[in-house]
Write a protein that holds these residues in place. Structure first.
Motif, mmCIF file in Angstrom:
data_model
loop_
_atom_site.group_PDB
_atom_site.id
_atom_site.type_symbol
_atom_site.label_atom_id
_atom_site.label_comp_id
_atom_site.label_asym_id
_atom_site.label_seq_id
_atom_site.Cartn_x
_atom_site.Cartn_y
_atom_site.Cartn_z
ATOM 1 N N GLN A 502 0.833 -1.208 0.000
ATOM 2 C CA GLN A 502 0.000 0.000 0.000
ATOM 3 C C GLN A 502 0.862 1.251 0.000
ATOM 4 O O GLN A 502 0.541 2.237 -0.671
ATOM 5 C CB GLN A 502 -0.917 -0.012 1.229
ATOM 6 N N LYS A 503 1.966 1.214 0.724
ATOM 7 C CA LYS A 503 2.887 2.353 0.752
ATOM 8 C C LYS A 503 3.495 2.582 -0.630
ATOM 9 O O LYS A 503 3.601 3.725 -1.098
ATOM 10 C CB LYS A 503 3.989 2.092 1.783
ATOM 11 N N LEU A 504 3.882 1.500 -1.305
ATOM 12 C CA LEU A 504 4.421 1.601 -2.668
ATOM 13 C C LEU A 504 3.394 2.235 -3.610
ATOM 14 O O LEU A 504 3.723 3.098 -4.430
ATOM 15 C CB LEU A 504 4.788 0.206 -3.186
ATOM 16 N N GLU A 505 2.154 1.784 -3.482
ATOM 17 C CA GLU A 505 1.082 2.306 -4.340
ATOM 18 C C GLU A 505 0.872 3.802 -4.078
ATOM 19 O O GLU A 505 0.661 4.587 -5.005
ATOM 20 C CB GLU A 505 -0.205 1.530 -4.052
ATOM 21 N N ALA A 506 0.938 4.193 -2.793
ATOM 22 C CA ALA A 506 0.765 5.600 -2.427
ATOM 23 C C ALA A 506 1.918 6.451 -2.961
ATOM 24 O O ALA A 506 1.703 7.557 -3.471
ATOM 25 C CB ALA A 506 0.672 5.725 -0.904
ATOM 26 N N LEU A 507 3.150 5.929 -2.854
ATOM 27 C CA LEU A 507 4.314 6.664 -3.368
ATOM 28 C C LEU A 507 4.235 6.828 -4.885
ATOM 29 O O LEU A 507 4.613 7.859 -5.440
ATOM 30 C CB LEU A 507 5.608 5.938 -2.979
ATOM 31 N N HIS A 508 3.721 5.795 -5.553
ATOM 32 C CA HIS A 508 3.573 5.852 -7.007
ATOM 33 C C HIS A 508 2.537 6.899 -7.398
ATOM 34 O O HIS A 508 2.728 7.665 -8.359
ATOM 35 C CB HIS A 508 3.174 4.476 -7.544
ATOM 36 N N LEU A 509 1.441 6.978 -6.617
ATOM 37 C CA LEU A 509 0.417 7.986 -6.876
ATOM 38 C C LEU A 509 0.990 9.390 -6.673
ATOM 39 O O LEU A 509 0.726 10.304 -7.467
ATOM 40 C CB LEU A 509 -0.785 7.757 -5.951
ATOM 41 N N GLU A 510 1.790 9.566 -5.632
ATOM 42 C CA GLU A 510 2.428 10.863 -5.385
ATOM 43 C C GLU A 510 3.368 11.245 -6.535
ATOM 44 O O GLU A 510 3.418 12.399 -6.959
ATOM 45 C CB GLU A 510 3.204 10.821 -4.063
ATOM 46 N N ALA A 511 4.107 10.234 -7.033
ATOM 47 C CA ALA A 511 5.031 10.494 -8.142
ATOM 48 C C ALA A 511 4.266 10.954 -9.382
ATOM 49 O O ALA A 511 4.702 11.883 -10.095
ATOM 50 C CB ALA A 511 5.841 9.241 -8.446
ATOM 51 N N ILE A 512 3.116 10.332 -9.647
ATOM 52 C CA ILE A 512 2.291 10.729 -10.799
ATOM 53 C C ILE A 512 1.798 12.165 -10.613
ATOM 54 O O ILE A 512 1.840 12.990 -11.544
ATOM 55 C CB ILE A 512 1.091 9.766 -10.964
ATOM 56 N N CYS A 513 1.354 12.486 -9.404
ATOM 57 C CA CYS A 513 0.778 13.815 -9.137
ATOM 58 C C CYS A 513 1.833 14.922 -9.176
ATOM 59 O O CYS A 513 1.497 16.096 -9.371
ATOM 60 C CB CYS A 513 0.066 13.818 -7.787
#
Length: 580
Positions: A502-513
């Motif tokens: 879940q942390k990886l997914e959240a970091l990936h979302l932040e990177a996209i944003c």
């Protein structure tokens, strides 16, 4: 054993309407009630049927025949206990027939913020029992025998015991109208959101409780009482919703606390034979709480009888004993479970004061069928050396007449440090398996978490072993090797891996944003742009459902990106992605 809904209060039936399968929408009647309890049951003794279910409230709550039978048998002490007067105890049963009440967003939110050891049980019910047996010449058998049972998925034993001690005596005097009024009050309670201190009114009393949160520091004491100057009557403050008096529970086995901790950690089968359901259930719950903050991942039954539907499953000799802690009062189990490797027989509880005689370690071969003396019957040898300083501290506390809750805090602190020092190297190694943040780029699939290699971990112990935080010496490598085979390692690893994913997914979302989406869109096809919209929406739903650790600012940027991307598409696609 019929449900006996005809005996239910008339107003309740009218309010609840047609029977359903227990599913309640957040705004429906009993939605708040069901955030705390599944139902309330009344079990009585019928001369023809034996234990019988007299009432289920709310009357629309559906129990299977097997669940009704289990609740009936487990709500009465068996004939070996001889409980006169009022007795409180608890049990835990497996839910039959799948999950019947869909979980709502509020339930998931409550669980996501709660410590893993205090989250709702998806496949089991807890039963909290108040049993009364008193002489009554107006009854054919000469005794009034009845139990009031609270059925819940929450392991809040202290709270529900306190609630029963208020409600049950009044109910036994006034019966159904009192119970209806109490359930109406519970249906007004706020949801048990982790981290909040709540005032819960019931029968003219206000119970003030703090709902534990993952953010709570384990070493901190109970939260300070909220300032409610105009709150009348003054609230009764419960220092914990779930913690038992650990020192009182463990008084006869203090010399063996560390051995019992290891048995729990390794998921070993343990039979607890006690003189009453109250002693049995408290000992089992105390044992299963030893591993906090680690979730107890094995099965456990605070009180179990020969009538239980899983009796054959637990007593079979065709396979190894299951990983379960079984609390019983019937000496028949000594004969039935002679093949179990660990049996704890405890006697009648002694009055507070001096330390009671400690049960002795005995070989399993010394188990006798019915006249077995108190003792811990096991051939197990601990991996870690015993901490003699703990027993000295507790004995000193007894000499100084230190209150039991302070003694419990000393004992709980010791067990917490023992578990944390054991988990610390595992947490350190697990953190090293997380991909570096610089390897997470916005337009590529996030990298995978590295696999857990047991041999690599054991080699890493030389640099980050528990000897850094724990003074206990012994065969740590042997303990970890055995732990890898237990349900608790599997449960811990799955939970940590899920959190890291879940942390990886959240970091990936932040990177996209944080990326420039307009530059990315320049050379992309409509299919790729639509795919990005769908993936961002899916992440948003997961984040808003508290399944991803994402900041609110990131969520706002993600919504803005979705609007920007959809605005760049042809009108026909915009209509498909954003229907009016």
């Amino acid at each position: 054993m019929d449900q006996g809904s005809a005996a239910g209060p008339h107003r309740a039936r009218g309010r609840l309407g047609a029977p359903s399968c227990g599913a309640r929408a957040p705004g429906a009647p009993w939605a708040r009630f069901s955030a705390w309890l599944e139902c309330v049951c009344v079990v009585t003794f019928d001369l023809e049927l034996g234990q019988a279910l007299e009432l289920v409230y709310p009357s629309d709550f559906q129990l299977t025949d097997k669940e009704k039978s289990s609740i009936c048998y487990l709500s009465f002490p068996d004939s070996h206990s001889g409980c006169l007067g009022d007795t409180q105890f608890s049990f835990r049963i497996r839910q039959c027939g799948g999950q019947r009440r869909p979980w709502h967003t509020d339930d998931r939110h409550c669980d996501s913020g709660a410590p893993v050891s205090l989250q709702r049980e998806p496949a089991h019910y807890f039963g909290y029992v108040y049993f009364r047996q008193v002489k009554d010449s107006s009854v054919k058998r000469g005794y009034f025998q009845k139990s009031l049972v609270l059925v819940s998925r929450l392991p809040f034993v202290r709270l529900f015991q306190a609630l029963l001690s208020l409600v049950a005596p009044e109910y036994f005097d006034k019966l159904a109208p009192c119970l209806e009024a109490v359930c109406d009050e519970i249906d007004q309670w706020p949801a048990p959101v982790p981290g909040q201190t709540l005032n819960l009114p019931v029968m003219g009393v206000v119970l003030q409780v703090h709902i534990p949160s993952r953010a709570d520091k384990p070493e901190s004491g109970p939260p300070k009482q909220c300032s409610h100057e105009n709150l009348l009557p003054a609230p009764v403050v419960l220092t914990s919703v779930h913690e038992l008096d650990l020192f009182r529970c463990f008084r006869p086995v203090l010399a063996h606390v560390q051995l019992l901790w290891e048995l729990m950690l390794l998921g070993e089968p343990l039979l607890v034979l006690a003189p009453s359901p109250a002693v049995s259930s408290e000992m089992v719950l105390a044992l299963t709480s030893c591993l906090q903050p680690l979730k107890f991942c094995c099965d456990y039954r605070p009180y179990f009888t020969v009538h239980d539907s899983e009796f054959k499953e637990f007593t079979t000799r065709t396979q190894a004993p299951p990983s379960v802690v079984l609390g019983v009062t019937n000496p028949f189990f000594i004969k039935t479970l002679q093949h179990w490797p660990h049996v704890l027989r405890i006697g009648e509880p002694k009055m507070p004061g001096d330390l009671p005689k400690q049960v002795k370690l005995k070989k399993p071969s010394r188990l006798k069928t019915l006249d077995t003396k108190p003792g811990l019957y096991t051939a197990y040898t601990t991996y870690l050396h015993r901490d003699k300083a703990l027993l000295r501290r507790l004995l000193k506390g007894l000499q100084k007449k230190r209150p039991s809750d302070v003694q419990s805090a000393v004992l709980r602190r010791h067990l917490l440090e023992l578990t944390q020092s054991f988990l610390s190297p595992l947490e350190h190694y697990m953190a090293s398996l997380m991909p570096l943040q610089k390897s997470i780029t916005p337009w590529k699939t996030p990298p995978q978490i590295h696999p857990f290699h047991q041999d690599d971990f054991l080699r890493s112990l030389e640099h980050s072993g528990p000897q850094l935080t724990c003074l206990l010496k012994g065969d740590r490598l042997g303990l970890y090797r055995r732990f890898f085979k237990s349900p608790h390692f599997d449960g811990w690893y799955r939970q940590r891996h899920k959190e890291m994913a879940q942390k990886l997914e959240a970091l990936h979302l932040e990177a996209i944003c944080e990326a420039n989406i307009e530059i990315w869109m320049k050379d992309k096809s409509e299919v790729e742009v639509v795919d990005l919209v769908l993936k961002l929406r899916e992440r948003l739903v997961r984040a808003q459902g508290h399944q991803l650790p994402v900041k609110e600012a990131t969520l706002k940027r993600a919504r803005l990106y979705i609007e920007t991307v959809i605005g760049s598409l042809p009108k026909d696609l915009q209509v498909v992605l954003c229907p009016p």
